[in-house]
Structure formats: C-alpha cells, structure tokens
Design a protein around this motif. Structure first.
Motif, PDB file in Angstrom:
ATOM      1  N   GLY A 167       0.811  -1.213   0.000  1.00 41.07           N
ATOM      2  CA  GLY A 167       0.000   0.000   0.000  1.00 41.07           C
ATOM      3  C   GLY A 167       0.843   1.262   0.000  1.00 41.07           C
ATOM      4  N   MET A 168       1.946   1.260   0.754  1.00 38.43           N
ATOM      5  CA  MET A 168       2.818   2.431   0.783  1.00 38.43           C
ATOM      6  C   MET A 168       3.481   2.634  -0.570  1.00 38.43           C
ATOM      7  SD  MET A 168       6.146   3.270   3.178  1.00 38.43           S
ATOM      8  CE  MET A 168       5.258   4.022   4.546  1.00 38.43           C
ATOM      9  N   SER A 169       3.890   1.551  -1.222  1.00 35.95           N
ATOM     10  CA  SER A 169       4.535   1.682  -2.524  1.00 35.95           C
ATOM     11  C   SER A 169       3.616   2.338  -3.541  1.00 35.95           C
ATOM     12  CB  SER A 169       4.980   0.299  -3.023  1.00 35.95           C
ATOM     13  OG  SER A 169       5.562   0.390  -4.299  1.00 35.95           O
ATOM     14  N   ILE A 170       2.349   1.958  -3.543  1.00 34.98           N
ATOM     15  CA  ILE A 170       1.414   2.491  -4.528  1.00 34.98           C
ATOM     16  C   ILE A 170       0.914   3.877  -4.138  1.00 34.98           C
ATOM     17  CG2 ILE A 170      -0.839   2.130  -5.607  1.00 34.98           C
ATOM     18  CD1 ILE A 170      -0.317  -0.882  -5.369  1.00 34.98           C
ATOM     19  N   ALA A 171       0.598   4.071  -2.857  1.00 36.74           N
ATOM     20  CA  ALA A 171      -0.004   5.330  -2.427  1.00 36.74           C
ATOM     21  C   ALA A 171       1.020   6.457  -2.318  1.00 36.74           C
ATOM     22  CB  ALA A 171      -0.719   5.140  -1.088  1.00 36.74           C
ATOM     23  N   VAL A 172       2.202   6.155  -1.783  1.00 40.09           N
ATOM     24  CA  VAL A 172       3.195   7.214  -1.549  1.00 40.09           C
ATOM     25  C   VAL A 172       4.005   7.481  -2.809  1.00 40.09           C
ATOM     26  CG1 VAL A 172       5.167   7.915  -0.141  1.00 40.09           C
ATOM     27  CG2 VAL A 172       3.291   6.602   0.884  1.00 40.09           C
ATOM     28  N   TYR A 173       4.555   6.446  -3.403  1.00 36.08           N
ATOM     29  CA  TYR A 173       5.311   6.556  -4.663  1.00 36.08           C
ATOM     30  C   TYR A 173       6.386   7.636  -4.560  1.00 36.08           C
ATOM     31  CZ  TYR A 173       6.176   7.187  -9.693  1.00 36.08           C
ATOM     32  OH  TYR A 173       6.764   7.308 -10.933  1.00 36.08           O
ATOM     33  N   ALA A 174       7.213   7.539  -3.532  1.00 28.23           N
ATOM     34  CA  ALA A 174       8.308   8.485  -3.317  1.00 28.23           C
ATOM     35  C   ALA A 174       9.355   7.779  -2.467  1.00 28.23           C
ATOM     36  CB  ALA A 174       7.817   9.759  -2.642  1.00 28.23           C
ATOM     37  N   GLY A 175      10.380   7.254  -3.110  1.00 28.81           N
ATOM     38  CA  GLY A 175      11.333   6.402  -2.417  1.00 28.81           C
ATOM     39  C   GLY A 175      12.048   7.083  -1.274  1.00 28.81           C
ATOM     40  N   SER A 176      12.445   8.347  -1.439  1.00 29.34           N
ATOM     41  CA  SER A 176      13.199   9.028  -0.384  1.00 29.34           C
ATOM     42  C   SER A 176      12.384   9.147   0.899  1.00 29.34           C
ATOM     43  CB  SER A 176      13.633  10.420  -0.862  1.00 29.34           C
ATOM     44  OG  SER A 176      14.469  10.322  -1.984  1.00 29.34           O
ATOM     45  N   SER A 177      11.136   9.557   0.773  1.00 27.26           N
ATOM     46  CA  SER A 177      10.304   9.701   1.969  1.00 27.26           C
ATOM     47  C   SER A 177       9.944   8.343   2.563  1.00 27.26           C
ATOM     48  CB  SER A 177       9.037  10.489   1.642  1.00 27.26           C
ATOM     49  OG  SER A 177       8.257   9.811   0.680  1.00 27.26           O
ATOM     50  N   GLN A 178       9.757   7.333   1.710  1.00 26.57           N
ATOM     51  CA  GLN A 178       9.457   5.995   2.220  1.00 26.57           C
ATOM     52  C   GLN A 178      10.619   5.473   3.059  1.00 26.57           C
ATOM     53  OE1 GLN A 178       7.398   4.974  -1.971  1.00 26.57           O
ATOM     54  NE2 GLN A 178       7.856   3.164  -0.768  1.00 26.57           N
ATOM     55  N   LEU A 179      11.835   5.632   2.575  1.00 21.83           N
ATOM     56  CA  LEU A 179      12.998   5.186   3.337  1.00 21.83           C
ATOM     57  C   LEU A 179      13.195   6.029   4.596  1.00 21.83           C
ATOM     58  CD1 LEU A 179      15.541   4.580   0.430  1.00 21.83           C
ATOM     59  CD2 LEU A 179      14.322   2.849   1.758  1.00 21.83           C
ATOM     60  N   ALA A 180      12.838   7.317   4.530  1.00 23.18           N
ATOM     61  CA  ALA A 180      13.056   8.200   5.679  1.00 23.18           C
ATOM     62  C   ALA A 180      12.148   7.870   6.847  1.00 23.18           C
ATOM     63  CB  ALA A 180      12.856   9.654   5.246  1.00 23.18           C
ATOM     64  N   VAL A 181      10.919   7.414   6.573  1.00 24.27           N
ATOM     65  CA  VAL A 181       9.973   7.202   7.668  1.00 24.27           C
ATOM     66  C   VAL A 181      10.039   5.789   8.254  1.00 24.27           C
ATOM     67  CG1 VAL A 181       8.400   8.923   6.707  1.00 24.27           C
ATOM     68  CG2 VAL A 181       8.084   6.506   6.122  1.00 24.27           C
ATOM     69  N   LEU A 182      10.739   4.874   7.601  1.00 21.19           N
ATOM     70  CA  LEU A 182      10.796   3.506   8.129  1.00 21.19           C
ATOM     71  C   LEU A 182      11.412   3.444   9.520  1.00 21.19           C
ATOM     72  CD1 LEU A 182      11.729   1.407   4.955  1.00 21.19           C
ATOM     73  CD2 LEU A 182       9.490   1.685   6.037  1.00 21.19           C
ATOM     74  N   PRO A 183      12.540   4.135   9.787  1.00 22.43           N
ATOM     75  CA  PRO A 183      13.058   4.107  11.168  1.00 22.43           C
ATOM     76  C   PRO A 183      12.105   4.722  12.172  1.00 22.43           C
ATOM     77  CG  PRO A 183      14.736   4.878   9.641  1.00 22.43           C
ATOM     78  CD  PRO A 183      13.447   4.852   8.887  1.00 22.43           C
ATOM     79  N   LEU A 184      11.301   5.682  11.736  1.00 24.62           N
ATOM     80  CA  LEU A 184      10.346   6.318  12.645  1.00 24.62           C
ATOM     81  C   LEU A 184       9.219   5.362  12.999  1.00 24.62           C
ATOM     82  CD1 LEU A 184      10.145   9.854  10.966  1.00 24.62           C
ATOM     83  CD2 LEU A 184      11.833   8.941  12.571  1.00 24.62           C
ATOM     84  N   PHE A 185       8.788   4.552  12.020  1.00 26.60           N
ATOM     85  CA  PHE A 185       7.808   3.507  12.320  1.00 26.60           C
ATOM     86  C   PHE A 185       8.376   2.512  13.326  1.00 26.60           C
ATOM     87  CE2 PHE A 185       5.693   4.501   8.147  1.00 26.60           C
ATOM     88  CZ  PHE A 185       4.448   4.796   8.681  1.00 26.60           C
ATOM     89  N   ALA A 186       9.639   2.132  13.131  1.00 24.94           N
ATOM     90  CA  ALA A 186      10.262   1.163  14.035  1.00 24.94           C
ATOM     91  C   ALA A 186      10.388   1.718  15.452  1.00 24.94           C
ATOM     92  CB  ALA A 186      11.627   0.754  13.502  1.00 24.94           C
ATOM     93  N   ALA A 187      10.639   3.036  15.547  1.00 25.42           N
ATOM     94  CA  ALA A 187      10.761   3.663  16.866  1.00 25.42           C
ATOM     95  C   ALA A 187       9.416   3.997  17.484  1.00 25.42           C
ATOM     96  CB  ALA A 187      11.599   4.927  16.744  1.00 25.42           C
ATOM     97  N   LYS A 188       8.320   3.756  16.767  1.00 23.44           N
ATOM     98  CA  LYS A 188       6.961   4.020  17.252  1.00 23.44           C
ATOM     99  C   LYS A 188       6.779   5.480  17.650  1.00 23.44           C
ATOM    100  CE  LYS A 188       6.237  -0.728  18.838  1.00 23.44           C
ATOM    101  NZ  LYS A 188       5.853  -1.612  19.959  1.00 23.44           N
ATOM    102  N   LEU A 189       7.287   6.369  16.807  1.00 26.16           N
ATOM    103  CA  LEU A 189       7.127   7.799  17.055  1.00 26.16           C
ATOM    104  C   LEU A 189       5.721   8.240  16.684  1.00 26.16           C
ATOM    105  CD1 LEU A 189      10.538   9.223  15.813  1.00 26.16           C
ATOM    106  CD2 LEU A 189       9.845   8.664  18.141  1.00 26.16           C
ATOM    107  N   PRO A 190       5.280   9.402  17.168  1.00 26.68           N
ATOM    108  CA  PRO A 190       3.926   9.890  16.841  1.00 26.68           C
ATOM    109  C   PRO A 190       3.743  10.078  15.336  1.00 26.68           C
ATOM    110  CG  PRO A 190       4.864  11.114  18.677  1.00 26.68           C
ATOM    111  CD  PRO A 190       5.973  10.263  18.130  1.00 26.68           C
ATOM    112  N   ILE A 191       2.514   9.949  14.911  1.00 28.45           N
ATOM    113  CA  ILE A 191       2.220  10.030  13.479  1.00 28.45           C
ATOM    114  C   ILE A 191       2.561  11.408  12.923  1.00 28.45           C
ATOM    115  CG2 ILE A 191      -0.173  10.709  13.877  1.00 28.45           C
ATOM    116  CD1 ILE A 191       1.191   8.453  11.055  1.00 28.45           C
ATOM    117  N   TRP A 192       2.433  12.469  13.739  1.00 24.51           N
ATOM    118  CA  TRP A 192       2.740  13.805  13.225  1.00 24.51           C
ATOM    119  C   TRP A 192       4.235  13.926  12.895  1.00 24.51           C
ATOM    120  CZ3 TRP A 192       6.354  16.946  15.426  1.00 24.51           C
ATOM    121  CH2 TRP A 192       6.713  16.700  16.756  1.00 24.51           C
ATOM    122  N   THR A 193       5.067  13.237  13.655  1.00 22.18           N
ATOM    123  CA  THR A 193       6.501  13.254  13.362  1.00 22.18           C
ATOM    124  C   THR A 193       6.786  12.566  12.027  1.00 22.18           C
ATOM    125  OG1 THR A 193       6.924  13.135  15.740  1.00 22.18           O
ATOM    126  CG2 THR A 193       8.768  12.672  14.271  1.00 22.18           C
TER     127      THR A 193
END
Length: 277
Positions: free
Chosen positions: A50-76
């Motif tokens: 879903g992220m690949s199709i909806a976001v379609y922006a590799g730089s931002s996809q790679l940037a937010v993966l560590p934030l998902f792993a750290a369970k940071l707030p969605i606004w971050t």
C-alpha cells in the motif's frame, strides 16, 4: 490505447517512453532497494504494498521507516515525509504554466505521477507554456515508464526480500546510474552553480533530523542558480542562454480541452464575390 490517440499524441507518448528509458535501470534499482527495506521493516506485506502504490516516493518511504520502528507519533512521521517531499512543490510550480488549462482533477493526477527524473526530462525539452499538441502525451510517456518500472521493482523487492542480501549495494548502484542523467542536465553556468551549491549543502546538512537537509539543499540550489543568472546577465548579457523557439505546430492543430478545433478556409471553392461584380 495507442490506436485511440491522434498521430501527434501517439508519437509524443512513444517519444516520452524512449526519453526516459535510460533512467529505467536507476529507477528499478531504487524501487528494489525501497521494497526490500519496507519488507524488512516493521511493516506487513500489505502495508508495504500500500505504501509503494499510495506514496510513490522512495526518499520519503525510506526516511519514515526508522520512525515507524521507533513508534514515534504520526505527526513526526508526516512531518518528515513532508520535509523530504518539499522539492515536489518546486516541480509542480514548474509544471503549472504548462498544464494550467487542464481541469483540477487532471492536474492532481499529473502531480501524483510527477517525479525527479520525470521533471528533469520534461524540463530539458523547453516546451512553450500553455497548450501544445503532444506535450501532455509526452509527459505521460515519461510518467507511465517511470511509474511502471518503480512499482514492478518495488513489489518485487517486497515479495522477494529474503532472496536479496543486505550487502549487495543496490542503493549505490541506483545512485551511480542516476549520475550520468544529472550530469547531462548541466548545460549552463547557473545550473552548474546550483548543482555545486546543492551538493555542498546536502553534505553539510546530512546529519540534520527529519531529512531536512534535502529541502535546504533544494532551496540553496534555487538561490545559487538565480544569483548566477543575475550575475551573468549583468556581466555578460550575451551569454545568457535564450530559450528555444517553440516547435512548429502540425498542419492540423489540436484544440485544448473545452475548445473547438480551428477551421481552415476552403480554398477549393471559387471566389464568387469577384464574379458577381
């Protein structure tokens, strides 16, 4: 689909495919790296797809993966993605004069398919602003080629992540494949100044949080290019690169959406006004 297009649009669409074909290898490599990274993160396979199709922006996809792993707030996470993708605002502003005649929904669709390489290839053609036969079809040739290669490689990376070792260096391969395309776009001194300043700023700001170094580098490049243009225009105005003359329109000009095609005078019929006298 191609059979339903006019001859002008068909040729322009195929020209767009040919123009972007040298960048397919780089796009495929980046998509594969991004898919593998998403599959090996905390995302599930459906979430990664879903992220690949909806976001379609590799730089931002790679940037937010560590934030998902750290369970940071969605606004971050959203703020980080917005900072990384801030450059697309500049790309959209560059496309706006070319497609302002289109309805809002079509411009939104064009915005989704726009990207770094697509905008670079489109800008190198120096199209005149406003409606131009074949211009939108050329953009779609670029967009379809880029989007297809990205999604195929990204989905392959997600589904086959376990088959790719982490030490293959695919991300470096994608970067190296992009370098010739970037170098080929450096055609003026102002562009060279923009690329040089952006490279320096990106390196200096590499460790800043939220990947904010990327938009800072983009803004620095814009400032450097504008200053270089102003200096060259003042010191050597004859060296300022003039835009190309608009390409000649085909014999049967196509009308933009919402307008009727222009009619030609019928030269085969005799002029009865003179004989009536």
């Amino acid at each position: 689909m191609l059979d339903r297009l006019s001859d002008t649009n068909r040729r322009a669409f195929l020209d767009g495919i040919r123009t972007l074909s040298p960048a397919v290898a780089a796009t495929f490599s980046w998509g594969l790296v991004t898919g593998i990274a998403m599959a090996k993160s905390v995302l599930t396979v459906p979430q990664a797809l879903g992220m690949s199709i909806a976001v379609y922006a590799g730089s931002s996809q790679l940037a937010v993966l560590p934030l998902f792993a750290a369970k940071l707030p969605i606004w971050t996470i959203l703020l980080t993605a917005a900072m990384v993708n801030l450059r697309f605002v500049i790309f959209s502003a560059g496309l706006a004069p070319h497609f302002s005649y289109l309805p809002m929904w079509r411009r939104l669709v064009l915005g989704y398919f726009n990207g770094d390489i697509i905008y670079l290839m489109f800008a190198k053609r120096n199209f005149p602003t406003g409606f131009q036969p074949g211009k939108e079809a050329f953009f779609w040739g670029l967009a379809v080629t880029s989007w297809s290669s990205w999604q195929v490689s990204s989905i392959a990376g997600i589904l086959l992540a376990s088959l790719f070792p982490d030490d293959w260096g695919l991300e470096l391969a994608g970067t190296l494949a992009l370098l010739p395309l970037i170098v080929s776009a450096i055609a003026t001194r102002s562009t060279l100044a923009a690329v040089g300043i952006a490279s320096i700023v990106a390196l200096l700001a590499f460790d800043l949080p939220y990947r904010i170094g990327l938009p800072i580098a983009v803004l620095a490049a814009l400032a450097a290019g504008s200053i270089a243009d102003a200096v060259i225009a003042r010191v050597a105005p004859d060296r300022v690169r003039k835009p190309r003359a608009p390409a000649a329109l085909p014999a049967t000009r196509e009308a933009p959406p919402g307008e009727s095609a222009p009619t030609r005078p019928d030269t085969t019929r005799p002029d009865t006004r003179r004989s009536a006298r």
